[in-house]
Motif scaffolding. Structure first.
Motif, PDB file in Angstrom:
ATOM      1  N   MET A   1      -0.255 -33.440  39.952  1.00 50.36           N
ATOM      2  CA  MET A   1       0.268 -32.624  41.026  1.00 50.36           C
ATOM      3  C   MET A   1      -0.906 -32.046  41.799  1.00 50.36           C
ATOM      4  N   ARG A   2      -0.802 -32.128  43.125  1.00 53.60           N
ATOM      5  CA  ARG A   2      -1.861 -31.565  43.949  1.00 53.60           C
ATOM      6  C   ARG A   2      -1.288 -30.995  45.235  1.00 53.60           C
ATOM      7  N   PRO A   3      -1.947 -29.974  45.762  1.00 54.54           N
ATOM      8  CA  PRO A   3      -1.502 -29.393  47.031  1.00 54.54           C
ATOM      9  C   PRO A   3      -1.919 -30.280  48.192  1.00 54.54           C
ATOM     10  N   PRO A   4      -1.331 -30.064  49.351  1.00 52.28           N
ATOM     11  CA  PRO A   4      -1.726 -30.856  50.518  1.00 52.28           C
ATOM     12  C   PRO A   4      -3.154 -30.503  50.940  1.00 52.28           C
ATOM     13  N   PRO A   5      -3.853 -31.460  51.527  1.00 54.74           N
ATOM     14  CA  PRO A   5      -5.204 -31.179  52.003  1.00 54.74           C
ATOM     15  C   PRO A   5      -5.175 -30.228  53.195  1.00 54.74           C
ATOM     16  N   PRO A   6      -6.271 -29.528  53.444  1.00 51.19           N
ATOM     17  CA  PRO A   6      -6.322 -28.583  54.571  1.00 51.19           C
ATOM     18  C   PRO A   6      -5.927 -29.199  55.911  1.00 51.19           C
ATOM     19  N   SER A   7      -6.230 -30.480  56.124  1.00 53.35           N
ATOM     20  CA  SER A   7      -5.877 -31.111  57.405  1.00 53.35           C
ATOM     21  C   SER A   7      -4.364 -31.156  57.619  1.00 53.35           C
ATOM     22  N   VAL A   8      -3.599 -31.393  56.562  1.00 49.97           N
ATOM     23  CA  VAL A   8      -2.129 -31.417  56.667  1.00 49.97           C
ATOM     24  C   VAL A   8      -1.619 -29.999  56.929  1.00 49.97           C
ATOM     25  N   ILE A   9      -2.165 -29.032  56.228  1.00 53.83           N
ATOM     26  CA  ILE A   9      -1.743 -27.639  56.435  1.00 53.83           C
ATOM     27  C   ILE A   9      -2.026 -27.207  57.872  1.00 53.83           C
ATOM     28  N   ARG A  10      -3.202 -27.558  58.403  1.00 57.70           N
ATOM     29  CA  ARG A  10      -3.535 -27.194  59.795  1.00 57.70           C
ATOM     30  C   ARG A  10      -2.566 -27.822  60.787  1.00 57.70           C
ATOM     31  N   ARG A  11      -2.194 -29.085  60.575  1.00 56.40           N
ATOM     32  CA  ARG A  11      -1.237 -29.744  61.486  1.00 56.40           C
ATOM     33  C   ARG A  11       0.111 -29.028  61.469  1.00 56.40           C
ATOM     34  N   ILE A  12       0.561 -28.650  60.286  1.00 56.39           N
ATOM     35  CA  ILE A  12       1.832 -27.931  60.181  1.00 56.39           C
ATOM     36  C   ILE A  12       1.722 -26.584  60.885  1.00 56.39           C
ATOM     37  N   GLU A  13       0.648 -25.874  60.661  1.00 54.19           N
ATOM     38  CA  GLU A  13       0.469 -24.550  61.273  1.00 54.19           C
ATOM     39  C   GLU A  13       0.379 -24.629  62.797  1.00 54.19           C
ATOM     40  N   ARG A  14      -0.173 -25.713  63.318  1.00 52.60           N
ATOM     41  CA  ARG A  14      -0.195 -25.876  64.788  1.00 52.60           C
ATOM     42  C   ARG A  14       1.215 -26.060  65.336  1.00 52.60           C
ATOM     43  N   ARG A  15       2.061 -26.763  64.609  1.00 51.72           N
ATOM     44  CA  ARG A  15       3.433 -27.005  65.059  1.00 51.72           C
ATOM     45  C   ARG A  15       4.317 -25.773  64.859  1.00 51.72           C
ATOM     46  N   VAL A  16       4.151 -25.119  63.711  1.00 50.05           N
ATOM     47  CA  VAL A  16       4.996 -23.979  63.345  1.00 50.05           C
ATOM     48  C   VAL A  16       4.097 -22.877  62.778  1.00 50.05           C
ATOM     49  N   PRO A  17       3.521 -22.041  63.652  1.00 54.23           N
ATOM     50  CA  PRO A  17       2.624 -20.986  63.162  1.00 54.23           C
ATOM     51  C   PRO A  17       3.324 -20.079  62.140  1.00 54.23           C
ATOM     52  N   GLY A  18       2.615 -19.784  61.064  1.00 56.28           N
ATOM     53  CA  GLY A  18       3.143 -18.921  60.016  1.00 56.28           C
ATOM     54  C   GLY A  18       3.995 -19.636  58.992  1.00 56.28           C
ATOM     55  N   PHE A  19       4.274 -20.916  59.225  1.00 61.19           N
ATOM     56  CA  PHE A  19       5.152 -21.655  58.317  1.00 61.19           C
ATOM     57  C   PHE A  19       4.586 -21.708  56.907  1.00 61.19           C
ATOM     58  N   TRP A  20       3.304 -22.053  56.797  1.00 54.92           N
ATOM     59  CA  TRP A  20       2.761 -22.313  55.467  1.00 54.92           C
ATOM     60  C   TRP A  20       2.850 -21.088  54.564  1.00 54.92           C
ATOM     61  N   ARG A  21       2.503 -19.924  55.077  1.00 54.94           N
ATOM     62  CA  ARG A  21       2.584 -18.705  54.272  1.00 54.94           C
ATOM     63  C   ARG A  21       4.031 -18.445  53.846  1.00 54.94           C
ATOM     64  N   ALA A  22       4.975 -18.653  54.764  1.00 49.47           N
ATOM     65  CA  ALA A  22       6.392 -18.442  54.441  1.00 49.47           C
ATOM     66  C   ALA A  22       6.848 -19.431  53.363  1.00 49.47           C
ATOM     67  N   TRP A  23       6.407 -20.690  53.474  1.00 54.03           N
ATOM     68  CA  TRP A  23       6.794 -21.705  52.494  1.00 54.03           C
ATOM     69  C   TRP A  23       6.260 -21.348  51.114  1.00 54.03           C
ATOM     70  N   VAL A  24       4.982 -21.016  51.040  1.00 57.43           N
ATOM     71  CA  VAL A  24       4.367 -20.679  49.754  1.00 57.43           C
ATOM     72  C   VAL A  24       5.039 -19.449  49.148  1.00 57.43           C
ATOM     73  N   THR A  25       5.340 -18.465  49.965  1.00 56.62           N
ATOM     74  CA  THR A  25       5.998 -17.249  49.481  1.00 56.62           C
ATOM     75  C   THR A  25       7.380 -17.576  48.920  1.00 56.62           C
ATOM     76  N   ALA A  26       8.163 -18.370  49.638  1.00 56.68           N
ATOM     77  CA  ALA A  26       9.518 -18.722  49.186  1.00 56.68           C
ATOM     78  C   ALA A  26       9.478 -19.530  47.894  1.00 56.68           C
ATOM     79  N   VAL A  27       8.580 -20.481  47.820  1.00 60.41           N
ATOM     80  CA  VAL A  27       8.492 -21.306  46.615  1.00 60.41           C
ATOM     81  C   VAL A  27       8.012 -20.473  45.433  1.00 60.41           C
ATOM     82  N   SER A  28       6.971 -19.682  45.641  1.00 61.30           N
ATOM     83  CA  SER A  28       6.439 -18.851  44.552  1.00 61.30           C
ATOM     84  C   SER A  28       7.496 -17.905  43.997  1.00 61.30           C
ATOM     85  N   ALA A  29       8.301 -17.335  44.878  1.00 55.40           N
ATOM     86  CA  ALA A  29       9.348 -16.410  44.440  1.00 55.40           C
ATOM     87  C   ALA A  29      10.492 -17.134  43.735  1.00 55.40           C
TER      88      ALA A  29
END
Length: 112
Positions: A1-29
């Motif tokens: 199991m591995r997390p996505p590379p920074p390049s994938v996270i940056r692409r997502i954040e450009r499309r949907v700012p703030g998404f990654w933090r919200a996703w990690v928070t929801a999954v962690s909880a």
């Protein structure tokens, strides 16, 4: 199991700012102590090797697989309550974004 590379996270954040933090928070909880995530991010080659679908959310790093054991039923309920789609697939649960949100995160092109 591995997390996505920074390049994938940056692409997502450009499309949907703030998404990654919200996703990690929801999954962690949602996850419960002792859970083992068996698959998170897959690059396209790895996805093909395991027989994943061509537009798998694993390639975006926004899907998780975890064993379908009794303690993990709670995690699956928690993820559903937070809006994830959770599918029981044989020996594991597969959790992913609902289609409309996945399309927004993916953008007009799935190519990396």
């Amino acid at each position: 199991m591995r997390p996505p590379p920074p390049s994938v996270i940056r692409r997502i954040e450009r499309r949907v700012p703030g998404f990654w933090r919200a996703w990690v928070t929801a999954v962690s909880a949602s996850l419960v102590p002792g859970i083992t995530v068996s698959s998170w991010y897959r690059d396209p080659e790895e996805n093909a090797q395991v027989g994943g679908v061509a537009n798998s959310q694993h390639m975006l790093g926004v899907a998780l697989d975890f064993p379908r054991t009794r303690p993990n039923w709670e995690a699956s309920r928690n993820l559903r309550a937070r809006g994830f789609e959770v599918i029981a697939e044989g020996d594991h649960f597969h959790a992913e974004l609902p289609p409309a949100l996945a399309q927004r995160v993916r953008g007009s092109s799935f190519a990396f």
